[in-house]
Enzyme design. Structure first.
Site: not given
Ligand code: EZ4
Ligand code: CO
Length: 402
Positions: A37, A122, A147, A159, A210, A212, A236, A262, A283, A312, A316, A339
């Site tokens: 991505n 999600h 999630r 996010y 998550d 992130h 996560e 991921e 992941r 993951h 993407d 996921e």
């Molecule tokens: O932000 O795959 O857990 N999932 C994630 C994703 C990432 C994207 C980045 O390209 O964290 O949504």
């Molecule tokens: Co993630």
């Protein structure tokens, strides 16, 4: 069974995908997903300029040897571009082998270890009430694991808050979106979100979250501890993971299960995390960690240490790598969860597939190989569109992990 032809197809049916197609002398073709991505064309060039010329004439059945020819043989090892390219070749070769033997890939790996693969969806919202509605919607669709992400009061572009109910794609056309982050507001807010979700839904549904990569290890320890009453399935990416020993600090402070990986691309990114029992779920994906061949080695190490897989599966990952993930998940003994973010209808039309969703779980189907194809004529109607993931800053302007 020689490889006689190959090409890289870049298309954008809703978002960008890079797909490798290899063809053998018997006319069998295999597909691999090489999507990275925001950096798609680097992998496309790596494949078409440097890898395809090496594949022509090779025996398509020599999957392990080809993996090492491209990894060990290149001298320059690891990295997301290299590993996405090797992963695409590896996946395409498993696809070819399955088609040649007229059997789905999961049978080649040792057969099904379970009836189907539990997935999580999600749910997200601008407010806690919206997030509650989104979680309810997933439960209505049959999901057993969800999630939950929510916008944070006083924080611009948190996010994980998407456009529309079932589709979330963080990459934007044009220059990267700049989001603003406040760790303080986030840490104060998240426990109240999960308190409300448990009040609404009880403990029968698995809830995930998550972070992130946005916290320091000690902040992540505090968050994990404050979420213990709500018994998350996992927390996560609590902290950036280049420094694997940092996870010791998180472990000292909380029993909330931790998932990470991921963005990892080889077993060396997670060996310490696994061997020291610093995580609960790994992941790493088929697409970004060197294909089915390398992912199996990561999973085997994880199995020894009571770490389960939780690959993951954001959008993407195109349908080709989602299918590869499902074949792997159905077989691997220490499977945890997969996921699953739904693709747009345009994406699904460009990539007809045999996998299916039912009662919160997926099955790769029983078509030979991976069970996914690419409609090249339709793909050509969706040309590549440059897009970037957002860049994140603190309120004073300092760049922070997105
Ligand atoms: O932000 O795959 O857990 N999932 C994630 C994703 C990432 C994207 C980045 O390209 O964290 O949504
Ligand atoms: Co993630």
């Amino acid at each position: 069974m020689r490889i006689v032809d190959g090409k890289v197809i870049v298309c954008s049916p809703g978002r960008n995908f890079v797909t490798l197609k290899l063809v053998t002398e018997d006319g069998v073709h295999g597909l691999g997903d090489a999507t990275l991505n925001g950096r798609e064309l680097a992998v496309a060039s790596y494949l078409s300029d440097h890898v395809l010329p090496l594949l022509i004439g090779r025996d398509a059945r020599r999957i392990e040897d080809t993996w090492h020819y491209l990894y060990t043989g290149a001298y320059w090892r690891r990295g997301p571009v290299t590993m996405a390219a090797i992963g695409a070749v590896d996946t395409a070769l498993w696809d070819i082998l399955g088609k040649t033997l007229d059997t789905p890939v999961y049978q080649l790996l040792g057969g099904a270890s379970r009836e189907s693969v539990m997935v999580y969806g999600h749910a997200n919202g601008e407010t806690v009430d919206d997030t509650v509605k989104a979680v309810a919607h997933y439960i209505d669709m049959g999901y057993r694991a969800v999630r939950a992400q929510c916008a944070i009061p006083g924080v611009l572009h948190a996010y994980g808050v998407g456009r529309g109910q079932l589709y979330y794609e963080p990459a934007e056309k044009g220059r990267p979106l700049e989001s603003v982050w406040s760790t303080e507001r986030y840490l104060d807010f998240v426990p109240s979100l999960f308190e409300r979700l448990r009040k609404e839904f009880g403990f029968d549904v698995h809830l995930l979250h998550d972070v992130h990569h946005r916290l320091t290890p000690i902040e992540a320890g505090r968050l994990g501890k404050s979420l213990e009453p709500y018994r998350l399935f996992w927390l996560e990416d609590p902290t950036p993971a280049e420094l694997q020993s940092a996870f010791r600090i998180i472990r000292q402070h909380t029993t909330t299960p931790i998932a990470v990986g991921e963005v990892f691309n080889t077993i060396f990114d997670c060996a310490q995390l696994i061997e020291e029992h610093l995580i609960d779920y790994i992941r790493t994906t088929v697409i970004h960690a060197g294909g089915i061949t390398h992912l199996r080695k990561i999973a085997a190490l994880a199995e020894l240490h009571h770490v389960r897989t939780g690959a993951h599966g954001a959008t993407d990952l195109g349908p080709v790598s989602l299918a590869a993930a499902l074949h792997f998940d159905l077989n691997v003994h220490n499977f945890g969860i997969q996921e699953y973010m739904r693709h747009t209808e345009e994406t699904d039309r460009v990539f007809p597939h045999a996998y299916s969703f039912q009662r919160g779980a997926m099955h790769p189907g029983d078509a030979p190989g991976l069970g996914v194809d690419l409609d090249e004529a339709l793909a050509a109607k969706y040309p590549y569109e440059p897009a970037y993931l957002p860049v994140n800053r603190l309120q004073d302007g300092t760049v922070h992990s997105w």
